[in-house]
Enzyme design. Structure first.
Site, PDB file in Angstrom:
ATOM      1  N   ASP A 173      -2.224   3.208  -2.823  1.00 56.93           N
ATOM      2  CA  ASP A 173      -1.839   3.616  -4.182  1.00 56.93           C
ATOM      3  C   ASP A 173      -2.587   4.874  -4.614  1.00 56.93           C
ATOM      4  OD1 ASP A 173      -0.574   1.064  -4.086  1.00 56.93           O
ATOM      5  OD2 ASP A 173      -2.380   0.140  -4.909  1.00 56.93           O
ATOM      6  N   GLU A 190       8.489   0.122  -8.740  1.00 54.34           N
ATOM      7  CA  GLU A 190       7.111   0.202  -9.202  1.00 54.34           C
ATOM      8  C   GLU A 190       6.536   1.574  -8.861  1.00 54.34           C
ATOM      9  OE1 GLU A 190       4.968  -2.878  -7.116  1.00 54.34           O
ATOM     10  OE2 GLU A 190       4.809  -1.695  -5.275  1.00 54.34           O
TER      11      GLU A 190
END
Length: 312
Positions: free
Chosen positions: A13, A186
């Site tokens: 991420d 997402e």
């Protein structure tokens, strides 16, 4: 410019931004228990820059488990970190939180907990990213509603940790490739160019099926109107087995120091088969590569590059 891919091992991420002439990096750490940032004057320099832990999880209650996907942002002269965290006694009670740096040096100055970003429909939420457009500041994030699907929401901000307007859904995982393993939209990342506001996002389970999709709206459209947004019917960045790059996604954007070349920052594994839960596999590594633009004004992310030296 040359660096090695993966740039930083075991950092999922990833977010890299360029502020005040320096690159700033943060990402999920494999233990999911802290937030660290690092800085360097070059992309390559981030690989060896000393990470500084600026915050650690609580022992219990909110923000005590699953510390995920931090993002570092400079807003109106102040430093903020957006992240998600759950509770040790309820590990999927994931919510979004904000930290504010009390000084000008995010590596050394103290950080204040501004608390949870409250949403009208309390529920599993993560991956908050703020952005400014036409004098207004917005927040885009992922939230489960209904409970089995992770959708992308947007709202205007009253301040960096408070919503001003009612959230609206701008994307649902309604395409087959977004529904493999889990039904997921997402990890939004905003890119403004060529008269459009683009939002890259990630879809499907966090294994080799993970990939990137793309939303866009006209720059003069009402970004809070779901009908302003269009979605690519196919992934725009995905697994490339020929170079052993699997599950690329949860990206961010930055540029070269001169601002002339756009850079895609993302994580991926270099193998397909995972033992156990993919979330417990630490080998989603941070990678960076250049991307270009098509004649129609849309980004062309290409395909993941192989491990090894990379030059632009």
């Amino acid at each position: 410019m040359t660096w090695n891919n993966p740039l930083i091992p075991q950092r999922a991420d990833p977010q890299i931004s360029r502020v005040d002439g320096r690159y700033w990096f943060t990402a999920s750490v494999p233990s999911y228990d802290a937030i660290e940032i690092r800085s360097a004057d070059s992309i390559a320099g981030l690989a060896t820059a000393t990470p500084q832990v600026i915050w650690r999880k609580h022992d219990s209650g909110p923000m005590s488990f699953h510390v995920w996907a931090p993002e570092l942002h400079r807003i109106a002269g102040r430093w903020y970190v957006y992240f998600a965290a759950s509770e040790r006694d309820d590990i999927w009670k994931l919510r979004m939180y904000v930290l504010e740096c009390e000084g000008d040096d995010p590596l050394r100055d103290a950080w204040l907990e501004r608390g949870q970003i409250a949403t009208p429909e309390e529920g599993f939420s993560l991956d908050a990213t703020p952005f400014e457009h036409h004098g207004k500041r917005y927040l885009c994030w992922a939230q489960k509603s209904p409970p089995t699907e992770s959708n992308l929401y947007i709202a205007e901000l009253a301040n960096p940790w408070t919503l001003k307007t009612e959230p609206v859904v701008i994307a649902r995982p309604d395409l087959a490739w977004e529904r493999i393993g889990f039904c997921v939209n997402e990890g939004p990342a905003v890119l403004k160019r060529n008269g459009r506001v683009f939002i890259a996002y990630s879809a499907a389970a966090t294994d080799a099926n993970y990939c990137m999709g793309l939303l866009w709206a006209d720059e003069n459209a009402d970004l809070l109107d779901p009908t302003s947004w269009s979605k690519s019917p196919v992934p725009v960045f995905k697994t490339d087995e020929s170079v052993s790059q699997f599950g690329p996604g949860h990206n961010s954007f930055t540029t070269t120091p001169d601002g002339q070349t756009d850079l895609l920052v993302y994580h991926a594994r270099n193998y397909r088969d995972i033992v156990g839960d993919p979330l417990n596999d630490p080998n989603r590594h941070t990678r960076v590569q250049a991307f270009g633009w098509r004649v129609d004004g849309f980004p062309d992310f290409g395909t993941p590059v192989a491990d090894g030296p990379y030059s632009i």
